[in-house]
Scaffold this motif. Structure first.
Motif, short mmCIF file in Angstrom:
data_model
loop_
_atom_site.label_atom_id
_atom_site.label_comp_id
_atom_site.label_asym_id
_atom_site.label_seq_id
_atom_site.Cartn_x
_atom_site.Cartn_y
_atom_site.Cartn_z
N ALA A 147 0.84 -1.19 0.00
CA ALA A 147 0.00 0.00 0.00
C ALA A 147 0.88 1.24 0.00
O ALA A 147 2.05 1.20 0.41
CB ALA A 147 -0.92 0.02 1.22
N VAL A 148 0.30 2.34 -0.48
CA VAL A 148 0.95 3.65 -0.35
C VAL A 148 0.38 4.32 0.89
O VAL A 148 -0.85 4.43 1.04
CB VAL A 148 0.70 4.52 -1.60
CG1 VAL A 148 1.24 5.93 -1.37
CG2 VAL A 148 1.36 3.89 -2.82
N HIS A 149 1.25 4.73 1.78
CA HIS A 149 0.86 5.31 3.07
C HIS A 149 1.41 6.72 3.19
O HIS A 149 2.57 6.98 2.82
CB HIS A 149 1.40 4.44 4.20
CG HIS A 149 1.23 5.02 5.57
ND1 HIS A 149 0.00 5.37 6.09
CD2 HIS A 149 2.15 5.33 6.53
CE1 HIS A 149 0.16 5.84 7.31
NE2 HIS A 149 1.46 5.85 7.59
N TYR A 150 0.58 7.65 3.70
CA TYR A 150 1.06 9.01 3.97
C TYR A 150 1.04 9.25 5.47
O TYR A 150 0.10 8.86 6.18
CB TYR A 150 0.18 10.06 3.30
CG TYR A 150 0.56 11.47 3.69
CD1 TYR A 150 1.63 12.10 3.07
CD2 TYR A 150 -0.10 12.12 4.73
CE1 TYR A 150 2.02 13.37 3.46
CE2 TYR A 150 0.28 13.39 5.12
CZ TYR A 150 1.35 14.01 4.48
OH TYR A 150 1.74 15.26 4.89
N GLY A 151 2.05 9.94 5.93
CA GLY A 151 2.09 10.32 7.34
C GLY A 151 3.41 9.94 7.97
O GLY A 151 4.48 10.13 7.38
N ALA A 152 3.33 9.38 9.18
CA ALA A 152 4.52 8.93 9.89
C ALA A 152 4.63 7.42 9.78
O ALA A 152 3.78 6.75 9.19
CB ALA A 152 4.43 9.36 11.36
N ARG A 153 5.67 6.87 10.37
CA ARG A 153 5.84 5.41 10.37
C ARG A 153 5.00 4.82 11.51
O ARG A 153 5.52 4.27 12.48
CB ARG A 153 7.31 5.06 10.55
CG ARG A 153 8.18 5.44 9.35
CD ARG A 153 9.66 5.20 9.64
NE ARG A 153 10.49 5.46 8.48
CZ ARG A 153 11.03 4.52 7.70
NH1 ARG A 153 10.80 3.25 7.96
NH2 ARG A 153 11.78 4.86 6.66
N ASP A 154 3.69 4.95 11.36
CA ASP A 154 2.78 4.54 12.43
C ASP A 154 1.87 3.38 12.03
O ASP A 154 0.88 3.11 12.69
CB ASP A 154 1.93 5.74 12.88
CG ASP A 154 1.21 6.41 11.71
OD1 ASP A 154 1.31 5.92 10.57
OD2 ASP A 154 0.54 7.44 11.95
N TRP A 155 2.17 2.73 10.93
CA TRP A 155 1.40 1.55 10.49
C TRP A 155 2.09 0.33 11.08
O TRP A 155 3.22 0.01 10.74
CB TRP A 155 1.39 1.49 8.97
CG TRP A 155 0.39 0.54 8.37
CD1 TRP A 155 -0.02 -0.66 8.87
CD2 TRP A 155 -0.32 0.72 7.14
NE1 TRP A 155 -0.92 -1.26 8.03
CE2 TRP A 155 -1.13 -0.42 6.95
CE3 TRP A 155 -0.33 1.71 6.17
CZ2 TRP A 155 -1.95 -0.59 5.84
CZ3 TRP A 155 -1.15 1.55 5.07
CH2 TRP A 155 -1.96 0.41 4.90
N GLN A 156 1.40 -0.37 11.95
CA GLN A 156 2.00 -1.48 12.67
C GLN A 156 2.15 -2.73 11.79
O GLN A 156 1.32 -3.01 10.94
CB GLN A 156 1.16 -1.83 13.90
CG GLN A 156 0.99 -0.68 14.89
CD GLN A 156 2.32 -0.21 15.44
OE1 GLN A 156 3.16 -1.01 15.84
NE2 GLN A 156 2.52 1.10 15.46
N GLY A 157 3.23 -3.46 12.03
CA GLY A 157 3.44 -4.76 11.38
C GLY A 157 3.81 -4.70 9.91
O GLY A 157 3.58 -5.67 9.19
#
Length: 293
Positions: A147-157
């Motif tokens: 996935a493409v994620h925006y923000g901080a490194r706050d997506w777990q796992g």
């Protein structure tokens, strides 16, 4: 390891049972499957023999599923759906290797999509399937490889690959500005448009310009594209990322409202599950993304 073959009903029997459950009658199931009423009944009897238990209650010619059979059908339906999806993937990419990617709509359309032709040329054996997702999700429950994620490194796992920083610029329709603004604070006199997933975007922008507004309100949007359209229709000032704002400015639909692009607080990342290990198609995509950023 698969179960013994005696516990694996034929596809014909599974289709008959699923159609009977979904449509409510053997006649309707027969019509959908282009079979006779008796053929549906025979398929069910064959399955009952294989499983060693009744699946339907027979009232003359009427067939009604037992409660246990209805519950069984939920799994059957999901399995048939997965088999259908797998067949579609195979047909779409007979050379093997497909990648299901969740993207943020605006970033996917304006940043990623223009670059995908290069990936298709570099790795023609991999088919990339794109779907929109606005927020993090559980990879264990969704059929995505990355996935493409925006923000901080706050997506777990997940594992992260930095793709891009984001720079934002306040823009509006030309008619909104009767004269050039002399300060960032003057923007507070105009209607400001907001994105649901970036609730602090305007606060961060004003903080960069040493302005501390008490309360910022305005229309709320779930996607950048609709917010950009609202700005073009003179509904207010939108704080857009440059990959989207630049095209709107060049087309004359929007103009900069004040200042230069400002670095946003978040970054774009490609993320994928820590476990299991990435499949070959995903490994190729990760390597490609790393080479173009």
């Amino acid at each position: 390891m698969l179960a013994p073959r005696r516990l694996l009903p034929s596809l014909s029997s599974l289709l008959a049972l699923e159609a009977l459950d979904r449509l409510g009658s053997a006649s309707a199931a027969a019509e959908e499957l282009n079979l006779t009423h008796s053929a549906i009944s025979r398929q069910i009897k064959v399955m009952e023999g294989q499983l060693g238990m009744p699946l339907v209650l027979r009232d003359g010619v009427r067939l009604k599923l037992t409660p246990a059979a209805r519950e069984y059908c939920e799994t059957v339906r999901a399995t048939l759906h997965e088999l259908s999806r797998a067949s579609i993937k195979l047909k779409a990419n007979p050379l093997g290797g497909s990648l299901n990617l969740a993207v943020l709509p605006a970033f996917g359309m304006h940043w990623l999509a223009p670059r995908l032709r290069h990936f298709a040329t570099t790795c023609p054996e991999v088919t990339v399937n794109l779907s929109s997702r606005l927020r993090p999700f559980d990879f264990g429950r969704e059929e995505f490889d990355a996935a493409v994620h925006y923000g901080a490194r706050d997506w777990q796992g997940v594992r992260y690959l930095h793709i891009a920083e984001e720079y934002v610029l306040p823009v509006c329709a030309p008619k909104i500005l009767k004269q050039p603004l002399q300060s960032a604070e003057q923007l507070l006199e105009l209607p400001l448009l907001h994105l649901e997933t970036r609730t602090s975007a305007w606060e961060n922008w004003f903080a960069h310009h040493k302005v501390k507004p008490e309360n910022i309100t305005g229309m709320l949007f779930d996607q950048f594209s609709t917010m950009a359209q609202a700005a073009a229709h003179e509904l207010g000032v939108a704080l857009l990322p440059m990959y989207l704002a630049q095209g709107e400015i060049e087309a004359g639909r929007l103009v900069p409202a004040y200042g230069k692009p400002v670095k946003a607080s978040g970054n774009y990342y490609l993320v994928w599950p820590e476990n299991p290990p990435a499949r070959p198609a995903l490994e190729k995509f990760i390597e490609w993304v790393g080479s173009v950023v």
